[in-house]
Design a protein around this motif. Sequence first.
Motif, PDB file in Angstrom:
ATOM      1  N   ASP A 503       0.761  -1.163   0.086  1.00  0.00           N
ATOM      2  CA  ASP A 503      -0.143  -0.126   0.069  1.00  0.00           C
ATOM      3  C   ASP A 503       0.764   1.417   0.084  1.00  0.00           C
ATOM      4  N   ASP A 504       2.084   1.170   0.727  1.00  0.00           N
ATOM      5  CA  ASP A 504       2.946   2.378   0.638  1.00  0.00           C
ATOM      6  C   ASP A 504       3.509   2.511  -0.589  1.00  0.00           C
ATOM      7  N   ILE A 505       4.046   1.649  -1.151  1.00  0.00           N
ATOM      8  CA  ILE A 505       4.395   1.661  -2.543  1.00  0.00           C
ATOM      9  C   ILE A 505       3.431   2.335  -3.564  1.00  0.00           C
ATOM     10  N   ILE A 506       2.300   1.623  -3.579  1.00  0.00           N
ATOM     11  CA  ILE A 506       0.994   2.439  -4.519  1.00  0.00           C
ATOM     12  C   ILE A 506       0.827   3.838  -4.170  1.00  0.00           C
ATOM     13  N   GLU A 507       0.790   4.357  -2.850  1.00  0.00           N
ATOM     14  CA  GLU A 507       0.361   5.712  -2.710  1.00  0.00           C
ATOM     15  C   GLU A 507       1.774   6.592  -2.962  1.00  0.00           C
ATOM     16  N   THR A 508       2.937   6.068  -2.883  1.00  0.00           N
ATOM     17  CA  THR A 508       3.920   6.947  -3.174  1.00  0.00           C
ATOM     18  C   THR A 508       3.996   7.066  -4.544  1.00  0.00           C
ATOM     19  N   VAL A 509       3.793   5.937  -5.512  1.00  0.00           N
ATOM     20  CA  VAL A 509       3.612   6.413  -6.904  1.00  0.00           C
ATOM     21  C   VAL A 509       2.458   7.255  -7.208  1.00  0.00           C
ATOM     22  N   LEU A 510       1.260   6.966  -6.698  1.00  0.00           N
ATOM     23  CA  LEU A 510       0.095   7.956  -7.028  1.00  0.00           C
ATOM     24  C   LEU A 510       0.493   9.448  -6.774  1.00  0.00           C
ATOM     25  N   ASN A 511       1.147   9.589  -5.524  1.00  0.00           N
ATOM     26  CA  ASN A 511       1.484  10.959  -5.066  1.00  0.00           C
ATOM     27  C   ASN A 511       2.506  11.391  -6.215  1.00  0.00           C
ATOM     28  N   PHE A 512       3.269  10.702  -6.834  1.00  0.00           N
ATOM     29  CA  PHE A 512       4.365  11.154  -7.862  1.00  0.00           C
ATOM     30  C   PHE A 512       3.326  11.316  -9.229  1.00  0.00           C
ATOM     31  N   SER A 513       2.459  10.668  -9.338  1.00  0.00           N
ATOM     32  CA  SER A 513       1.690  10.896 -10.741  1.00  0.00           C
ATOM     33  C   SER A 513       0.999  12.226 -10.795  1.00  0.00           C
ATOM     34  N   GLY A 514       1.138  13.029 -12.008  1.00  0.00           N
ATOM     35  CA  GLY A 514       0.487  14.043 -11.814  1.00  0.00           C
ATOM     36  C   GLY A 514      -1.106  14.127 -11.598  1.00  0.00           C
ATOM     37  N   ASP A 515      -1.740  13.076 -12.199  1.00  0.00           N
ATOM     38  CA  ASP A 515      -3.167  13.324 -12.217  1.00  0.00           C
ATOM     39  C   ASP A 515      -3.863  12.052 -11.052  1.00  0.00           C
ATOM     40  N   HIS A 516      -2.811  11.569 -10.248  1.00  0.00           N
ATOM     41  CA  HIS A 516      -3.153  10.800  -9.181  1.00  0.00           C
ATOM     42  C   HIS A 516      -3.836   9.554  -9.779  1.00  0.00           C
ATOM     43  N   HIS A 517      -3.274   8.768 -10.928  1.00  0.00           N
ATOM     44  CA  HIS A 517      -3.897   7.480 -11.421  1.00  0.00           C
ATOM     45  C   HIS A 517      -2.915   6.932 -12.364  1.00  0.00           C
ATOM     46  N   PHE A 518      -2.956   5.749 -12.489  1.00  0.00           N
ATOM     47  CA  PHE A 518      -2.176   5.033 -13.345  1.00  0.00           C
ATOM     48  C   PHE A 518      -2.582   4.992 -14.877  1.00  0.00           C
ATOM     49  N   ASP A 519      -1.670   4.903 -15.771  1.00  0.00           N
ATOM     50  CA  ASP A 519      -2.081   5.000 -17.308  1.00  0.00           C
ATOM     51  C   ASP A 519      -2.025   3.735 -17.777  1.00  0.00           C
ATOM     52  N   ASP A 520      -1.447   2.813 -17.076  1.00  0.00           N
ATOM     53  CA  ASP A 520      -1.390   1.128 -17.562  1.00  0.00           C
ATOM     54  C   ASP A 520      -1.929   0.243 -16.356  1.00  0.00           C
ATOM     55  N   ASP A 521      -2.240  -1.122 -16.664  1.00  0.00           N
ATOM     56  CA  ASP A 521      -2.360  -1.863 -15.685  1.00  0.00           C
ATOM     57  C   ASP A 521      -1.343  -2.156 -14.585  1.00  0.00           C
ATOM     58  N   VAL A 522      -1.704  -2.242 -13.241  1.00  0.00           N
ATOM     59  CA  VAL A 522      -0.675  -2.412 -12.174  1.00  0.00           C
ATOM     60  C   VAL A 522      -0.910  -3.801 -11.685  1.00  0.00           C
ATOM     61  N   CYS A 523       0.229  -4.479 -11.459  1.00  0.00           N
ATOM     62  CA  CYS A 523       0.120  -5.742 -10.813  1.00  0.00           C
ATOM     63  C   CYS A 523       1.426  -6.019  -9.940  1.00  0.00           C
ATOM     64  N   LEU A 524       1.103  -5.948  -8.678  1.00  0.00           N
ATOM     65  CA  LEU A 524       2.240  -6.285  -7.702  1.00  0.00           C
ATOM     66  C   LEU A 524       2.053  -7.410  -6.901  1.00  0.00           C
ATOM     67  N   LEU A 525       3.270  -8.117  -6.831  1.00  0.00           N
ATOM     68  CA  LEU A 525       3.260  -9.437  -5.860  1.00  0.00           C
ATOM     69  C   LEU A 525       4.319  -9.401  -4.888  1.00  0.00           C
ATOM     70  N   GLY A 526       3.793  -9.143  -3.394  1.00  0.00           N
ATOM     71  CA  GLY A 526       4.986  -9.085  -2.415  1.00  0.00           C
ATOM     72  C   GLY A 526       5.243 -10.420  -1.995  1.00  0.00           C
ATOM     73  N   VAL A 527       6.371 -10.851  -1.827  1.00  0.00           N
ATOM     74  CA  VAL A 527       6.810 -12.131  -0.990  1.00  0.00           C
ATOM     75  C   VAL A 527       7.959 -11.833   0.105  1.00  0.00           C
ATOM     76  N   GLU A 528       7.291 -12.163   1.262  1.00  0.00           N
ATOM     77  CA  GLU A 528       8.113 -11.946   2.420  1.00  0.00           C
ATOM     78  C   GLU A 528       8.690 -13.357   2.933  1.00  0.00           C
ATOM     79  N   ILE A 529       9.974 -13.467   3.092  1.00  0.00           N
ATOM     80  CA  ILE A 529      10.406 -14.696   3.689  1.00  0.00           C
ATOM     81  C   ILE A 529      11.018 -14.550   4.913  1.00  0.00           C
ATOM     82  N   LYS A 530      10.331 -15.481   5.962  1.00  0.00           N
ATOM     83  CA  LYS A 530      10.603 -15.394   7.475  1.00  0.00           C
ATOM     84  C   LYS A 530      11.351 -16.411   7.798  1.00  0.00           C
ATOM     85  N   SER A 531      12.273 -16.432   8.637  1.00  0.00           N
ATOM     86  CA  SER A 531      12.947 -17.719   9.396  1.00  0.00           C
ATOM     87  C   SER A 531      12.638 -17.727  10.650  1.00  0.00           C
TER      88      SER A 531
END
Length: 533
Positions: A503-531
Amino acid sequence: MSDPSTKACNENDRLELALRASNEGIWDWMTNEKEIYYSRRILEFLECTASGAPNLFLAPFLPVHHLNRAEFAGAVAQALEQNGPETLAVDARVQTGGNEWRWLRIRGTVVRDRKGHAVRIAGSMIDISMRKAAEAQIEEERHLLRNLIDHVPLQIYFKDLSSRLVMINRGMAEWHGVSSGDQLIGKHDSDLFSNEHWEKAAADEKRIIDTGIPMTGQLECETWREGNETFVVTSKFPWRDKSGNIKGTFGVSSDVTSLVLAQRQATELANELQHKNASYEEELKLAHEIQQALSTSSYPPAVSENGNRIEFASRYLPISGLAGDFFEIIPLKNNRFGIFICDVMGHGIRAALVVSMLRGLLVTQNEHSNDSSQFLNKLNLGLTSILKRANVTMFATAFYGIIDLEERTMNYSCAGHPGPVISGNNCSKQLCTERSQKGPALGILKTASYSEHHQDLKRVDRLLLFTDGVLEAENNDGEQFMEKRLLQIAGEKLHDTTDQWLDDIIETVLNFSGDHHFDDDVCLLGVEIKSPA
């Protein structure tokens, strides 16, 4: 008493002064002599002395411009004919002693003997060069104006107070199917159109003549005497003379028949399209529901025997109902997990169909899932074969990684896709940045091959797989977000949950965008490895 010679001298002086005031000079030629008398003013015109002045009236008339020479010679020959005309009148360009060309208006009176032979011709000359230059300029401007009127793709016409045509351009003549505009001069609309049309047109023109108020941008249906219809957008104006008195009307019409007919056809199709659109929307809704149902919404449990585990999180932001981005998590044997992300060219139905093909191909790749290189090779082979049979040009970028949870390692292969970002110890780096680590996109080359690479994950806390919609977000200056910024934010806030991190990543990118939206599809997959703790 006054001296007669003095009186004659005074009269000659007065004549010379009068001629000078009118910019004229006099000439006198005894036709049986080569010499000719020119007054001082004519000598100034010719820029020569009396002794060096040519007799313009002797053949071959060389001082006369070649374009005027034939007319000049003809006028002189006529004047010299027995019982010919009593006057000589001709305009011609004459070469001066300074090698310049000067227009002269030449007038003369022919004196004849009793048998009608010309014995003497005397007259005047005046420099009309400025007038000729002005006339030439006016003629050129008239020619340019007529050229413009005839070549604009409009019908232009002038009518008198009785609404009869007095001038039309070439476009108007062609509109009426005649070779020359002269064929329509004097015609009234009643000669060309049905009563319904010409009566209304005549009433409009009478109103313009009576009020002086123009009519602009009116759509007219022209009903011809033959029964066919055409449509024009017409503007009509009062035609005034230079004193401001109304002489009639003039108008400009533009053919919009094809547009009107197209609009009628569009109107007739509107209801049919509305029904088809409703059916189409229903099918799109069903396709979207199927695509959503096929997308990964739950993640397989990922815990190894030594206690290592994986937590998955994802974000999917399509810009339309059907999208070309997707990911898959594939459980494998021996505590291994395949992570696959893909971005199909374009959007909409075409991209969604290719996504469906790829999902179908994924199901058939179980035997190759433990080899990332072979996995992409077989996917590419299957996709290129399908697209070739369909004669469709499409492609997809993809990344496939195999995580060994027990060993905390990953083997991976790339098909033209942005490499994932790996983060740990508050720093990040991107994989597949070298050209040698990236193969071509899927669906382009049937013979393409993809190399396999290895990454140790023991010091890696998280992996971020993404599609290029994140990188291509632009600010108001047209600058794209790109990998450098993504690496920075991916290395931050690793203490947050994986969901919060995305969510932080998406919010940072949208704040950077001039009109606060994406011009292309966005797909994110987060993988966290824990010991184990």
